[in-house]
Design a protein around this motif. Structure first.
Motif, short mmCIF file in Angstrom:
data_model
loop_
_atom_site.label_atom_id
_atom_site.label_comp_id
_atom_site.label_asym_id
_atom_site.label_seq_id
_atom_site.Cartn_x
_atom_site.Cartn_y
_atom_site.Cartn_z
N ASP A 257 22.11 36.36 41.79
CA ASP A 257 23.03 37.37 41.26
C ASP A 257 24.27 36.68 40.72
O ASP A 257 24.41 35.46 40.81
N HIS A 258 25.17 37.50 40.18
CA HIS A 258 26.36 36.97 39.51
C HIS A 258 27.59 37.74 39.99
O HIS A 258 27.55 38.97 40.15
N ASN A 259 28.68 37.02 40.24
CA ASN A 259 29.96 37.65 40.60
C ASN A 259 30.87 37.57 39.38
O ASN A 259 31.41 36.51 39.07
N PRO A 260 31.04 38.68 38.65
CA PRO A 260 31.83 38.62 37.41
C PRO A 260 33.31 38.36 37.64
O PRO A 260 34.00 37.88 36.73
N ASP A 261 33.81 38.68 38.82
CA ASP A 261 35.25 38.47 39.08
C ASP A 261 35.62 36.99 39.00
O ASP A 261 36.73 36.64 38.58
N TRP A 262 34.69 36.11 39.41
CA TRP A 262 34.97 34.68 39.42
C TRP A 262 33.97 33.88 38.61
O TRP A 262 33.99 32.65 38.65
N ASP A 263 33.09 34.57 37.90
CA ASP A 263 32.08 33.91 37.08
C ASP A 263 31.23 32.94 37.90
O ASP A 263 30.84 31.87 37.44
N SER A 264 30.97 33.32 39.13
CA SER A 264 30.18 32.48 40.02
C SER A 264 28.81 33.09 40.23
O SER A 264 28.58 34.27 39.95
N GLU B 291 28.16 31.54 47.41
CA GLU B 291 28.22 31.47 45.95
C GLU B 291 28.36 30.02 45.49
O GLU B 291 28.88 29.17 46.23
N LEU B 292 27.93 29.79 44.27
CA LEU B 292 28.09 28.48 43.64
C LEU B 292 29.29 28.55 42.71
O LEU B 292 29.30 29.32 41.75
N ASP B 293 30.30 27.76 43.02
CA ASP B 293 31.51 27.76 42.21
C ASP B 293 31.19 27.29 40.80
O ASP B 293 30.49 26.29 40.61
N PRO B 294 31.72 27.98 39.79
CA PRO B 294 31.36 27.62 38.41
C PRO B 294 31.91 26.27 37.96
O PRO B 294 31.36 25.66 37.04
N TRP B 295 32.94 25.77 38.61
CA TRP B 295 33.56 24.53 38.17
C TRP B 295 32.96 23.30 38.84
O TRP B 295 33.25 22.18 38.45
N MET C 217 38.21 27.70 44.82
CA MET C 217 38.69 29.01 44.40
C MET C 217 38.25 30.06 45.41
O MET C 217 37.20 29.98 46.02
N ILE C 218 39.06 31.08 45.57
CA ILE C 218 38.73 32.19 46.45
C ILE C 218 37.69 33.07 45.78
O ILE C 218 37.69 33.25 44.59
N ARG C 219 36.80 33.63 46.56
CA ARG C 219 35.80 34.53 46.03
C ARG C 219 36.05 35.94 46.52
O ARG C 219 36.39 36.17 47.68
N TRP C 220 35.84 36.91 45.64
CA TRP C 220 36.05 38.32 45.96
C TRP C 220 34.72 39.03 46.11
O TRP C 220 33.78 38.76 45.39
N LEU C 221 34.68 39.97 47.03
CA LEU C 221 33.50 40.81 47.17
C LEU C 221 33.68 42.06 46.33
O LEU C 221 34.74 42.34 45.79
N GLU C 222 32.62 42.83 46.24
CA GLU C 222 32.66 44.02 45.39
C GLU C 222 33.75 44.97 45.85
O GLU C 222 34.37 45.67 45.06
N VAL C 223 34.00 45.01 47.17
CA VAL C 223 35.01 45.93 47.69
C VAL C 223 36.39 45.29 47.64
O VAL C 223 37.35 45.84 48.16
N GLY C 224 36.47 44.14 47.03
CA GLY C 224 37.78 43.48 46.91
C GLY C 224 38.18 42.74 48.16
O GLY C 224 39.36 42.45 48.35
#
Length: 934
Positions: free
Chosen positions: A98-105, A80-84, A1-8
């Motif tokens: 930390d946590h990336n809420p956009d991808w739950d990673s 990041e660690l992919d949630p799946w 999956m693609i990961r997004w940064l805070e600035v998109g």
């Protein structure tokens, strides 16, 4: 999956070193990203670089992606660690900070050695062992969520630089592609092959799910960063933008804008599970054909209406059928861009109608077009019907229905005044739909059985096919026009498996049946003797001949004839123009009713015959049928160095997937099946079969025309009936060239004077035609490659053809014009005949075609009965080539060579206006050089 940064900002790829033909020519490499569950290899392999999620690829797909010189890059999330993914063994929880809420990673601390060991040992090392030699490193900037600046950020950056160096040291030659990483570019630019970033012109907001344009300030900043990577460090810069799945025109527009900025574009959907638009846009050449397995006999798709009747028109239009049971799991990825559309032809509602209705609605909303024939399988009073703008019309009284109006889409092979049975129809509920047939009942109620709209088209029975007699059908609906209109098929160059170098393919094959029979001639010779003397020695053209081991071998039905028949088979196989084939061991009659271990001859078919030959003490085995018979022929019958090349399927010719797997493992081509037998007394295209029958990962290749059994009523009479095959050749040539020529028969045809004379008449007719004779093994390769041949539209207006080593012809719609030979690459010529405008490719693998409104005035190949083996266009007026025919004298026609010097050693030259015909009376190959001055 693609990961997004805070600035998109999504991090992607860039490429530097070029290994493909396109890159060697100095053009920018084409790049694709696809993370979907089922990678469409036949589309992605057209790109120079392909970024994939390796976990979603099936066995062998990486190699397939790279078969045309491309490079597959495996996705690795660095920060990041992919949630799946499974939680890494031995990784302390404290590493994830930390946590990336956009991808739950979960975001990792790059400075922790445990995290770096995990990346190298558990993520990258398995990819290296699996054969990946390129990585796409994503989420490099995720640390900015917890360390946006200062010493903490600098420490994360130092760790990132060290990680990249460690990867290069541990995995020598590994190509590394970065997602942004602009902060460390000064330190790592010499160790990577490129940089990319998302959202240059158009973006998607993960928090709101809304698409929209990028504001000017953000666009300027990102453009400057990409330009720095490109201009200061010599790295290609790739911009990835996002548009809604259904808006293909917007995707093309954004791709052009990115390219105009000097960057490499990729425009897709945020999940990257759609084949998007880049420097090239692959043309989807497959249609997803849905069938209800429970409706068909023995669950066999070959008995379903879609395969029997629609697959052939699809193939003519350039599209291969990919079949799926509609009651099984349905694809979850975005199919618009992957398939040209979806086709269904059901007889009754589906068992999983609610789930299917939701799935189809979702795909239509994403832009996929649908063709719905017969029963739609679901009720259209649902949201699906609302989306389509259709309301079902019930017909309590079907008497006295009259046709109010119809257009040219109807009446293709006939138009009945009325019919006694209806599945009902529909009424449009909004504008934008086209009704092609309107009926009215006695009460004045009107309804429409055939409708097309922005979503596709629908047609109900009985206005698709008409039952003419008990065994004859005819098309009411024009299948070609209906498919083109409903699927909104683009006007593109069409890969064509019927023609090469302006000549129609001709194959010849003999099934081994009746090799043990004796003919109705003086002395009662064996049919093989008659065939050898009267046909094979007289018509010296490429011919594939097979035998049935179970008839003539030592463990067969007639071991006492072995001493007579085996030497005869050796004499036939020793002929230089004969290709060796197997017709299996026990000649299965109904493949689907045989399983390994069945005692031969014990099962009974519907006609009262055994499922296979009743060989003594034989228990059925697919391995024995194919590999065993091949080994017998190679050891005892085939000349040294001339092994079996083909398996010719027997009986109903419906081999299972395992049989096709065995033949491929042995390196055998396959042929037979289908029932193309259209004649002037039954001139319906319902009697023209498709070319291919997919079975799992394999393709069965059908015979272009059927054998003499059909024309002679299984040799019960008329015995001269096979001469009607000439009608089949003619009707599959014009107005559309649907098939090559196939002289396909058994040794039965040498058992009687009438059958033998009919066979000679067929040969004599074909010899009057302009043909390119081939062995069946060669045409099987052509047909198989056709299914995967890549055609892509380039942003510069050209057409890229990828992988055209066997399938070497494009049929060019007249509205596209002619090939511009001065700009095109590896295009050898063009010829226009009544069946169409056929462009000849050189067969080198990849070709590039530009078009012009005018016919070419520079020298080119017009027609040949052989194939190109060498080709070099030094300039539009200076050509060199070599052609070779398969075991026949070569003949070549060159066009636009008036005033040119043509060197063709060994050929007699015959001038015809500005054309030149080269006759090689004995030679089967020849080298030709054409020079037309400055």
């Amino acid at each position: 999956m693609i990961r997004w940064l805070e600035v998109g900002a999504l991090c992607f790829l860039v490429l530097l070193s070029c290994t493909t033909a396109v890159a060697r020519e100095g053009t920018r490499p084409s790049v694709a990203f696809y993370y979907g569950n089922e990678a469409p290899v036949e589309l992605l392999d057209q790109f120079d670089w392909i970024v994939v999620e390796a976990a979603n690829l099936q066995a062998g797909q990486r190699q397939a992606l790279e078969r045309h010189g491309g490079q597959a890059f495996a996705y690795v999330s660095v920060g990041e660690l992919d949630p799946w993914r499974p939680y890494p063994e031995g990784l302390p929880e404290s590493v994830l900070v930390d946590h990336n809420p956009d991808w739950d990673s979960r975001i990792a601390d790059l400075t922790r050695p445990e995290w770096q060991r995990y990346l190298v040992e558990q993520r990258i090392s398995p990819l290296w062992e699996a054969g990946y030699r390129a990585l796409f490193l994503d989420t490099l900037d995720s640390y900015q969520r917890f360390a946006p600046e200062g010493d903490e950020a600098a420490a994360q950056q130092r760790a990132l630089v060290a990680l990249i160096g460690d990867i290069q040291q541990r995995f020598p030659g590994m190509k590394l592609l970065l997602n942004r990483g602009f902060e460390v570019l000064d330190q790592v630019h010499g160790q990577i092959v490129g940089v990319a970033a998302e959202s240059l012109h158009h973006r998607w907001h993960p928090s709101s799910g809304i698409y929209g344009p990028v504001d000017a300030a953000d666009r300027q900043w990102l453009g400057d960063q990409l330009a720095r990577a490109r201009d200061q460090y010599g790295l290609p810069a790739i911009a990835i933008d996002y548009v809604p799945a259904a808006d293909r025109e917007l995707a093309r527009d954004i791709a052009r804008r990115i390219a105009d900025d000097g960057f490499i574009p990729w425009v897709s959907v945020p999940m990257l599970d759609q084949v998007g638009v880049g420097l090239i846009e692959p043309i989807p050449r497959r249609v997803l054909v849905l069938y209800d397995k429970s409706e068909t006999e023995a669950g066999e798709l070959a008995y379903g209406n879609a395969h029997r009747y629609l697959a052939m028109p699809l193939e003519y239009l350039g599209y291969g059928a990919e079949y799926l049971d509609a009651n099984g799991p349905l694809p979850s990825d975005v199919l618009h861009g992957r398939y040209a559309g979806v086709v269904s032809w059901f007889s009754a509602p589906l068992a999983n109608a609610p789930a299917y209705s939701d799935w189809l609605l979702g795909q239509l909303e994403n832009g996929l077009k649908a063709v719905i024939l017969g029963d739609p399988g679901v009720t259209l009073s649902s949201p699906l019907g609302e989306f389509m703008g259709l309301r079902s019309v019930s017909l309590p009284d079907q008497r006295n229905l009259e046709i109010v109006a119809h257009d040219a889409l109807m009446g293709f092979e006939g138009m009945p005044d009325r019919s006694g049975f209806f599945e009902g129809g529909y009424a449009p509920t909004r504008a934008g739909l086209t009704t092609h047939l309107t009926l009215r009942d006695a009460k004045g109620t009107e309804f429409n059985p055939v409708i097309t709209g922005p979503w596709g088209g629908i047609a109900t029975a009985p206005w698709i096919l008409q039952q003419a007699t008990e065994f004859q059908l005819r098309w009411i609906l024009d299948p070609f026009a209906f498919l083109e209109r409903s699927l909104d098929l683009p006007v593109v160059p069409v890969p064509d498996p019927t023609t090469e170098n302006g000549a129609r393919y001709w194959i010849t094959q003999i099934d081994g049946d009746a090799f043990v029979s004796q003919g109705d001639f003086p002395g009662a010779p064996y049919t093989g003797e008659v065939m050898l003397d009267e046909i094979l020695s007289r018509y010296r053209v490429p011919t594939t001949v097979s035998i049935i081991e179970g008839e003539i071998g030592p463990t067969g039905l007639y071991p006492h004839l072995r001493s007579r028949l085996e030497p005869l088979a050796r004499r036939i196989f020793s002929l230089p123009w004969v290709e060796v084939a197997t017709h299996t061991y026990s000649h299965p009659f109904e493949w689907e009713n045989l399983v390994d271990g069945d005692l031969a001859g014990q099962g009974q078919t519907r006609a009262g015959f055994n499922y296979n030959l009743p060989l003594p003490n034989y228990r059925f085995s697919l391995e024995r049928e194919i590999a065993g018979s091949t080994d017998y022929i190679n050891r005892h019958l085939a000349p040294p160095g001339k092994p079996v090349k083909v398996v010719l399927w027997t009986g109903n010719a419906l081999p299972p997937e395992e049989a096709l797997a065995i033949s491929e493992r042995l390196g055998l081509r396959n042929l037979n099946g289908g029932n193309t037998s259209i004649t002037r007394s039954f001139p319906s295209l319902t009697r023209v079969s498709s070319m291919l029958r997919p079975q799992g990962a394999y393709l069965q290749v059908y015979a272009p025309q059927i054998n003499e059994n059909v024309y002679t009523n299984d040799m019960l009479g008329p015995l001269w009936g096979y001469r009607r095959a000439v009608e089949t050749y003619q009707l599959t040539d014009q107005p559309r060239r649907l098939k090559p020529i196939d002289i396909y028969y058994h040794f039965y045809s040498a058992a009687s004077p009438a059958a033998l004379n009919a066979l000679k008449q067929v040969y004599d007719y074909v010899l009057t035609q302009e043909t390119l004779p081939l062995y069946t093994s060669t045409w099987s390769d052509i047909a198989t490659q056709w299914y995967d041949l890549g055609v892509a539209r380039r942003l510069d207006g050209g057409w890229q053809i990828r992988g055209a080593t066997q399938t070497r012809t494009l049929r060019l719609p007249s509205e596209l014009g002619w090939p511009d030979l001065s700009r095109s690459q590896d295009v050898a010529g063009v010829r226009e005949i009544p069946a169409g405008r056929y462009v000849a490719l050189s067969g080198q693998g990849d070709a590039l075609i530009y078009l012009t409104p005018r016919p070419p005035a520079t020298p080119h190949l017009a027609m040949a009965n052989g194939r190109i083996t060498e080709w070099q266009a030094h300039s539009p007026r200076l050509l060199s080539m070599r052609l070779a025919a398969e075991d026949i004298p070569l003949k070549v026609e060159l066009a636009a060579v008036a005033g040119c010097r043509v060197d063709a050693p060994g050929a007699r030259q015959e001038r015809r206006g500005d054309a030149l015909v080269l006759h090689y009376s004995d030679a089967q190959s020849g080298r030709i050089e054409v020079s037309c001055g400055q």
